[in-house]
Design a protein around this motif. Structure first.
Motif, mmCIF file in Angstrom:
data_model
loop_
_atom_site.group_PDB
_atom_site.id
_atom_site.type_symbol
_atom_site.label_atom_id
_atom_site.label_comp_id
_atom_site.label_asym_id
_atom_site.label_seq_id
_atom_site.Cartn_x
_atom_site.Cartn_y
_atom_site.Cartn_z
ATOM 1 N N THR A 1 40.275 -20.053 -4.898
ATOM 2 C CA THR A 1 41.156 -19.776 -6.042
ATOM 3 C C THR A 1 42.621 -19.598 -5.665
ATOM 4 O OG1 THR A 1 40.752 -17.386 -5.962
ATOM 5 C CG2 THR A 1 39.288 -18.705 -7.368
ATOM 6 N N GLN A 2 42.910 -18.984 -4.530
ATOM 7 C CA GLN A 2 44.298 -18.700 -4.166
ATOM 8 C C GLN A 2 44.891 -19.698 -3.178
ATOM 9 O OE1 GLN A 2 45.941 -16.221 -5.840
ATOM 10 N NE2 GLN A 2 44.001 -16.139 -6.945
ATOM 11 N N LEU A 3 44.082 -20.241 -2.307
ATOM 12 C CA LEU A 3 44.578 -21.179 -1.304
ATOM 13 C C LEU A 3 44.317 -22.635 -1.676
ATOM 14 C CD1 LEU A 3 43.532 -19.301 1.975
ATOM 15 C CD2 LEU A 3 45.739 -19.233 0.783
ATOM 16 N N GLY A 4 43.522 -22.865 -2.709
ATOM 17 C CA GLY A 4 43.246 -24.229 -3.155
ATOM 18 C C GLY A 4 42.365 -25.026 -2.226
ATOM 19 N N LEU A 5 41.519 -24.350 -1.466
ATOM 20 C CA LEU A 5 40.619 -25.067 -0.552
ATOM 21 C C LEU A 5 39.553 -25.824 -1.347
ATOM 22 C CD1 LEU A 5 40.087 -22.308 2.168
ATOM 23 C CD2 LEU A 5 41.675 -24.248 2.242
ATOM 24 N N SER A 6 39.078 -26.922 -0.792
ATOM 25 C CA SER A 6 38.007 -27.693 -1.432
ATOM 26 C C SER A 6 36.661 -27.421 -0.788
ATOM 27 C CB SER A 6 38.316 -29.192 -1.374
ATOM 28 O OG SER A 6 38.422 -29.627 -0.023
ATOM 29 N N SER A 7 36.663 -27.088 0.504
ATOM 30 C CA SER A 7 35.407 -26.759 1.179
ATOM 31 C C SER A 7 35.680 -25.847 2.371
ATOM 32 C CB SER A 7 34.650 -28.023 1.616
ATOM 33 O OG SER A 7 35.459 -28.845 2.410
ATOM 34 N N ILE A 8 34.653 -25.039 2.685
ATOM 35 C CA ILE A 8 34.729 -24.103 3.793
ATOM 36 C C ILE A 8 33.464 -24.258 4.629
ATOM 37 C CG2 ILE A 8 34.896 -21.667 4.472
ATOM 38 C CD1 ILE A 8 36.290 -21.158 1.752
ATOM 39 N N TYR A 9 33.642 -24.326 5.927
ATOM 40 C CA TYR A 9 32.539 -24.456 6.862
ATOM 41 C C TYR A 9 32.326 -23.131 7.594
ATOM 42 C CZ TYR A 9 32.845 -29.492 6.218
ATOM 43 O OH TYR A 9 32.849 -30.752 5.674
ATOM 44 N N ALA A 10 31.113 -22.918 8.044
ATOM 45 C CA ALA A 10 30.782 -21.767 8.884
ATOM 46 C C ALA A 10 29.765 -22.236 9.916
ATOM 47 C CB ALA A 10 30.213 -20.624 8.051
ATOM 48 N N TYR A 11 29.806 -21.639 11.081
ATOM 49 C CA TYR A 11 28.910 -22.018 12.168
ATOM 50 C C TYR A 11 28.275 -20.771 12.743
ATOM 51 C CZ TYR A 11 31.587 -26.257 11.609
ATOM 52 O OH TYR A 11 32.188 -27.359 11.067
ATOM 53 N N SER A 12 27.056 -20.926 13.217
ATOM 54 C CA SER A 12 26.321 -19.797 13.766
ATOM 55 C C SER A 12 25.463 -20.258 14.926
ATOM 56 C CB SER A 12 25.424 -19.201 12.674
ATOM 57 O OG SER A 12 24.546 -18.247 13.204
ATOM 58 N N SER A 13 25.278 -19.370 15.866
ATOM 59 C CA SER A 13 24.327 -19.609 16.933
ATOM 60 C C SER A 13 22.928 -19.651 16.316
ATOM 61 C CB SER A 13 24.411 -18.473 17.963
ATOM 62 O OG SER A 13 23.258 -18.435 18.768
ATOM 63 N N VAL A 14 22.066 -20.519 16.802
ATOM 64 C CA VAL A 14 20.697 -20.574 16.270
ATOM 65 C C VAL A 14 19.959 -19.262 16.523
ATOM 66 C CG1 VAL A 14 20.432 -23.082 16.380
ATOM 67 C CG2 VAL A 14 19.783 -21.708 18.349
ATOM 68 N N ARG A 15 20.396 -18.501 17.517
ATOM 69 C CA ARG A 15 19.753 -17.216 17.831
ATOM 70 C C ARG A 15 20.221 -16.082 16.919
ATOM 71 N NH1 ARG A 15 22.022 -18.666 22.558
ATOM 72 N NH2 ARG A 15 23.105 -16.689 22.690
ATOM 73 N N ASN A 16 21.275 -16.318 16.145
ATOM 74 C CA ASN A 16 21.844 -15.257 15.322
ATOM 75 C C ASN A 16 21.295 -15.332 13.891
ATOM 76 O OD1 ASN A 16 23.392 -13.338 14.053
ATOM 77 N ND2 ASN A 16 25.306 -13.973 15.022
ATOM 78 N N ARG A 17 20.112 -14.757 13.709
ATOM 79 C CA ARG A 17 19.461 -14.793 12.389
ATOM 80 C C ARG A 17 20.277 -14.063 11.326
ATOM 81 N NH1 ARG A 17 14.990 -13.399 15.714
ATOM 82 N NH2 ARG A 17 15.146 -11.307 14.878
ATOM 83 N N ALA A 18 20.962 -13.002 11.722
ATOM 84 C CA ALA A 18 21.768 -12.234 10.758
ATOM 85 C C ALA A 18 22.893 -13.099 10.185
ATOM 86 C CB ALA A 18 22.339 -10.982 11.413
ATOM 87 N N SER A 19 23.560 -13.879 11.016
ATOM 88 C CA SER A 19 24.636 -14.745 10.518
ATOM 89 C C SER A 19 24.101 -15.795 9.560
ATOM 90 C CB SER A 19 25.355 -15.442 11.672
ATOM 91 O OG SER A 19 26.196 -14.545 12.329
ATOM 92 N N LYS A 20 22.956 -16.358 9.891
ATOM 93 C CA LYS A 20 22.362 -17.359 9.006
ATOM 94 C C LYS A 20 22.072 -16.736 7.637
ATOM 95 C CE LYS A 20 18.620 -20.661 8.538
ATOM 96 N NZ LYS A 20 17.449 -21.293 9.111
ATOM 97 N N ARG A 21 21.540 -15.531 7.633
ATOM 98 C CA ARG A 21 21.250 -14.839 6.379
ATOM 99 C C ARG A 21 22.533 -14.573 5.593
ATOM 100 N NH1 ARG A 21 21.924 -9.885 5.234
ATOM 101 N NH2 ARG A 21 22.022 -9.187 7.380
ATOM 102 N N VAL A 22 23.574 -14.120 6.284
ATOM 103 C CA VAL A 22 24.847 -13.782 5.626
ATOM 104 C C VAL A 22 25.455 -15.009 4.955
ATOM 105 C CG1 VAL A 22 27.245 -13.098 6.061
ATOM 106 C CG2 VAL A 22 25.376 -11.766 7.034
#
Length: 175
Positions: free
Chosen positions: A131-152
């Motif tokens: 809404t404020q920066l006008g982005l069209s898409s955002i990516y995120a990456y996680s270690s396969v071992r980090n189940r908490a990040s995947k959930r978040v």
């Protein structure tokens, strides 16, 4: 597609969620920043813990990036409204070729884990990015071992689009 440049002067760069205040990193956050990035337990799914020297240098760079125009990266402190204490750091790094695309990152202090702050902070940052920066898409990456990040990231509305032996890739697009 033409790249849209985002100006620091055109945005406030702070926002709130129900329980959190999200504001740009400040000089007073240096000790907190260094403590996160040098902590082996916190860094275990991110990368090697930084040396003190590298953490201080990275903090200096973060403060500088928060003032540059056009925006390349914004780093925010995550503040618990009830305690008024900083409990995490999150960022958006704009893509070099398309400034409407960014990568999200988030790191949280141990004392704030288990309180669903990452989901709340990430949703707030995604909304701000769209809404404020006008982005069209955002990516995120996680270690396969980090189940908490995947959930978040999944709870924040991101969809997994790739997985390698070591990394899971997620994406969310503006509506």
């Amino acid at each position: 597609m033409q790249s849209k440049e985002i100006s620091v002067e055109n945005t406030m760069h702070s926002f709130e969620t129900e329980r959190l205040i999200i504001r740009l990193l400040e000089q007073g956050d240096r000790g907190f920043f260094v403590s996160l990035y040098t902590d082996p337990k916190i860094m275990r799914h991110i990368g090697e813990p930084f040396s003190d020297k590298k953490a201080h240098s990275s903090f200096k760079t973060a403060i500088k990036l928060n003032t540059e125009t056009p925006i390349k990266q914004l780093l925010w402190g995550i503040i618990d409204k009830s305690s008024k204490e900083i409990c995490g750091i999150q960022n958006l790094s704009l893509h070099y070729e398309d400034k409407r695309v960014a990568e999200a990152g988030l790191i949280l202090a141990r004392k704030a884990q288990g309180r669903f702050y990452p989901e709340e902070a990430l949703v707030g940052m995604v909304n701000y990015g769209f809404t404020q920066l006008g982005l069209s898409s955002i990516y995120a990456y996680s270690s396969v071992r980090n189940r908490a990040s995947k959930r978040v990231v999944t709870k924040a509305g991101f969809h997994q689009f790739d997985e390698t032996e070591s990394k899971i890739s997620f994406k969310i697009e503006s509506e």
